[in-house]
Design an enzyme around this catalytic site. Structure first.
Site, mmCIF file in Angstrom:
data_model
loop_
_atom_site.group_PDB
_atom_site.id
_atom_site.type_symbol
_atom_site.label_atom_id
_atom_site.label_comp_id
_atom_site.label_asym_id
_atom_site.label_seq_id
_atom_site.Cartn_x
_atom_site.Cartn_y
_atom_site.Cartn_z
ATOM 1 C CD GLU A 27 -2.807 -1.152 2.470
ATOM 2 O OE1 GLU A 27 -3.104 -0.038 2.977
ATOM 3 O OE2 GLU A 27 -3.259 -2.216 2.891
ATOM 4 C CE1 TYR A 52 -10.295 -2.403 3.851
ATOM 5 C CE2 TYR A 52 -11.736 -3.985 2.755
ATOM 6 C CZ TYR A 52 -10.486 -3.633 3.248
ATOM 7 O OH TYR A 52 -9.427 -4.498 3.115
#
Length: 229
Positions: A37, A105
């Protein structure tokens, strides 16, 4: 930051792949999931593809040693925000992957200036500030670049993100409250909060609970929302 350095050299990628395979062997895994990430530029995106190729090679070689129809799965946790997914070499990655775990999310939270839906399916054109991102846009991006729809796993949050002193989605708020195990984050079993009513945003395809008396909103997926997804 822990991925980009080892992924940047052939030696680093080989070491990562070899030691990842050892984890798989020792722990009895049936595959590996890579959670970088996030790659920040074209060089890192290219290195990500080469890292996946190195791991895929180790997994396939080990499967060949075991024989039969053995196959070890290789997957990634992939972003749902355009500022991150647009940097990926999606076709290059897809050739090495069994499926993509879409992190659909955390679209809204304590880092925002207004309350919002954290896992909505669609943008809400009449209340755009409540839907800074959308799952539909992310899925369209990946499938538009060649990823088969049945290779995308739609991630869902098993928790809610809270906003206090707010008049509803897309409105200013003050504070996020205590939460269950992190400020502003409530475990699913605690929801809906006492005194709150579940609501559904038809335009965004998003659920939340809201206590009008305390003006507390928690964005989370209800059983109805999981059925929609």
């Amino acid at each position: 930051s822990n991925f980009k350095n080892p992924a940047s050299t052939a030696q680093g990628r080989a070491t990562f792949a070899r030691t990842s395979l050892e984890l798989l062997k020792n722990l009895g895994f049936d595959g590996l999931d890579i959670d970088w990430e996030y790659p920040q530029n074209a060089d890192e995106a290219r290195n990500f593809v080469e890292l996946l190729a190195a791991v895929r090679g180790e997994l396939d070689a080990y499967a060949g040693q075991l024989g039969g129809d053995t196959r070890f799965e290789l997957t990634v946790a992939c972003p749902a925000g355009p500022q991150n997914y647009e940097r990926l070499d999606v076709p290059g990655m897809d050739q090495h992957l069994d499926f993509w775990n879409l992190m659909a999310y955390d679209y809204a939270g304590s880092w925002d200036q207004v309350s919002g839906h954290q896992a909505n399916l669609y943008p809400n054109p009449s209340n755009p500030s409540s839907t800074p991102f959308s799952t539909a846009a992310a899925v369209d991006f990946y499938t538009g670049r060649g990823v088969a729809a049945n290779k995308i796993v739609l991630g869902m949050p098993l928790y809610g993100r809270a906003f206090e002193n707010t008049d509803g989605p897309g409105k200013p708020y003050q504070g996020v409250g205590d939460g269950t195990w992190e400020r502003g984050v409530y475990d699913y079993k605690k929801l809906p909060l006492e005194g709150a009513q579940d609501s559904y945003d038809d335009a965004a395809a998003a659920s939340y609970c809201y206590n009008a008396q305390s003006r507390t909103l928690v964005s989370y997926d209800t059983p109805q929302m999981t059925r929609v997804k």
